[in-house]
Design a protein around this motif. Sequence first.
Motif, PDB file in Angstrom:
ATOM      1  N   UNK A   1     105.054 -54.533 -54.894  1.00 14.86           N
ATOM      2  CA  UNK A   1     104.536 -53.164 -54.934  1.00 14.86           C
ATOM      3  C   UNK A   1     103.470 -52.912 -53.879  1.00 14.86           C
ATOM      4  N   UNK A   2     103.270 -53.861 -53.000  1.00 16.77           N
ATOM      5  CA  UNK A   2     102.194 -53.745 -52.023  1.00 16.77           C
ATOM      6  C   UNK A   2     102.690 -53.097 -50.729  1.00 16.77           C
ATOM      7  N   UNK A   3     102.166 -51.911 -50.402  1.00 16.89           N
ATOM      8  CA  UNK A   3     102.537 -51.294 -49.130  1.00 16.89           C
ATOM      9  C   UNK A   3     101.835 -51.997 -47.966  1.00 16.89           C
ATOM     10  N   UNK A   4     102.422 -51.906 -46.785  1.00 24.15           N
ATOM     11  CA  UNK A   4     101.784 -52.475 -45.600  1.00 24.15           C
ATOM     12  C   UNK A   4     100.717 -51.542 -45.038  1.00 24.15           C
ATOM     13  N   UNK A   5     100.895 -50.247 -45.327  1.00 23.81           N
ATOM     14  CA  UNK A   5      99.987 -49.242 -44.799  1.00 23.81           C
ATOM     15  C   UNK A   5      99.866 -48.102 -45.813  1.00 23.81           C
ATOM     16  N   UNK A   6      98.672 -47.557 -45.936  1.00 22.67           N
ATOM     17  CA  UNK A   6      98.405 -46.411 -46.804  1.00 22.67           C
ATOM     18  C   UNK A   6      97.876 -45.276 -45.934  1.00 22.67           C
ATOM     19  N   UNK A   7      98.502 -44.104 -46.035  1.00 25.76           N
ATOM     20  CA  UNK A   7      98.050 -42.940 -45.276  1.00 25.76           C
ATOM     21  C   UNK A   7      98.117 -41.707 -46.168  1.00 25.76           C
ATOM     22  N   UNK A   8      97.380 -40.680 -45.784  1.00 23.16           N
ATOM     23  CA  UNK A   8      97.399 -39.451 -46.572  1.00 23.16           C
ATOM     24  C   UNK A   8      98.645 -38.623 -46.310  1.00 23.16           C
TER      25      UNK A   8
ATOM     26  N   UNK B   1     109.732 -47.906 -44.198  1.00 23.06           N
ATOM     27  CA  UNK B   1     110.124 -46.960 -45.229  1.00 23.06           C
ATOM     28  C   UNK B   1     108.871 -46.179 -45.590  1.00 23.06           C
ATOM     29  N   UNK B   2     108.939 -44.872 -45.416  1.00 29.39           N
ATOM     30  CA  UNK B   2     107.798 -44.008 -45.693  1.00 29.39           C
ATOM     31  C   UNK B   2     108.098 -43.228 -46.968  1.00 29.39           C
ATOM     32  N   UNK B   3     107.223 -43.357 -47.944  1.00 28.93           N
ATOM     33  CA  UNK B   3     107.440 -42.661 -49.193  1.00 28.93           C
ATOM     34  C   UNK B   3     106.166 -42.526 -49.999  1.00 28.93           C
ATOM     35  N   UNK B   4     106.254 -41.757 -51.078  1.00 27.22           N
ATOM     36  CA  UNK B   4     105.082 -41.475 -51.896  1.00 27.22           C
ATOM     37  C   UNK B   4     105.050 -42.234 -53.219  1.00 27.22           C
ATOM     38  N   UNK B   5     106.056 -43.082 -53.473  1.00 25.75           N
ATOM     39  CA  UNK B   5     106.101 -43.761 -54.774  1.00 25.75           C
ATOM     40  C   UNK B   5     106.212 -45.279 -54.639  1.00 25.75           C
TER      41      UNK B   5
ATOM     42  N   UNK C   1     108.747 -50.486 -53.497  1.00 26.40           N
ATOM     43  CA  UNK C   1     109.517 -51.579 -54.092  1.00 26.40           C
ATOM     44  C   UNK C   1     110.842 -51.766 -53.345  1.00 26.40           C
ATOM     45  N   UNK C   2     111.543 -50.685 -53.085  1.00 26.14           N
ATOM     46  CA  UNK C   2     112.814 -50.776 -52.365  1.00 26.14           C
ATOM     47  C   UNK C   2     112.656 -51.362 -50.975  1.00 26.14           C
ATOM     48  N   UNK C   3     111.631 -50.935 -50.256  1.00 23.46           N
ATOM     49  CA  UNK C   3     111.382 -51.467 -48.907  1.00 23.46           C
ATOM     50  C   UNK C   3     111.098 -52.962 -48.955  1.00 23.46           C
TER      51      UNK C   3
ATOM     52  N   UNK D   1     114.020 -55.196 -49.516  1.00 21.60           N
ATOM     53  CA  UNK D   1     114.919 -55.280 -48.360  1.00 21.60           C
ATOM     54  C   UNK D   1     114.291 -55.979 -47.151  1.00 21.60           C
ATOM     55  N   UNK D   2     113.019 -56.333 -47.241  1.00 24.01           N
ATOM     56  CA  UNK D   2     112.344 -56.963 -46.109  1.00 24.01           C
ATOM     57  C   UNK D   2     111.920 -55.962 -45.046  1.00 24.01           C
ATOM     58  N   UNK D   3     111.786 -54.695 -45.445  1.00 20.24           N
ATOM     59  CA  UNK D   3     111.306 -53.665 -44.528  1.00 20.24           C
ATOM     60  C   UNK D   3     109.809 -53.471 -44.729  1.00 20.24           C
ATOM     61  N   UNK D   4     109.217 -52.617 -43.924  1.00 22.23           N
ATOM     62  CA  UNK D   4     107.781 -52.385 -43.946  1.00 22.23           C
ATOM     63  C   UNK D   4     107.474 -51.073 -44.674  1.00 22.23           C
ATOM     64  N   UNK D   5     106.923 -51.131 -45.891  1.00 25.35           N
ATOM     65  CA  UNK D   5     106.637 -49.898 -46.620  1.00 25.35           C
ATOM     66  C   UNK D   5     105.328 -49.246 -46.187  1.00 25.35           C
TER      67      UNK D   5
END
Length: 169
Positions: free
Chosen positions: A2-9, A111-115, A121-123, A126-130
């Motif tokens: 559940x850990x994103x690589x980056x958090x932005x507004x 993968x850019x998303x708000x959830x 989780x999906x990113x 798959x080994x992508x960068x959330x």
Amino acid sequence: MFLPRLLVDSVYEIDLDELASAGIRGIIADLDNTLIGAREPDATPKLKQWLETVRGKGFRVVVVSNNTRARVTRVAEPIDVAFIPSARKPLRGAFRKALDIMQLKPEQTVVVGDQLLTDVLGANRMGMHPILVAPVAPQDESPFTRFNRIIERRIFKSLRKRGLLEWND
């Protein structure tokens, strides 16, 4: 997971040059509350300009949304963006299809998303960068999304407690 690589507004705060220098070539973006509000019927002028900039820098873009074909088509077709509706995120199928469309590998894609429960989780699966963005219009969220937000708050609390996340929810 559940850990994103980056958090932005917002998507407009993503440093595209930094992504490119890190080898990122593709952007999988959620639609509702990521690119536009959940009740916005069409792409905004600001979104259109951002997509023009994204494409100008050589990125490939696919919208992957759990929303219906009618909803996603109405927004994505006029702005000429590839899309996958009814994606069933965080399952892998739609993410794989998006990678195929872009002809890229997971490590070349954000993968850019708000959830957390769908996009992040999906990113990660798959080994992508959330990249997690703050919801564009939280007041317009569906009951299902509002329920997910309750779970997300617990996950955020746990991540912050462990020192893994610094972001106001």
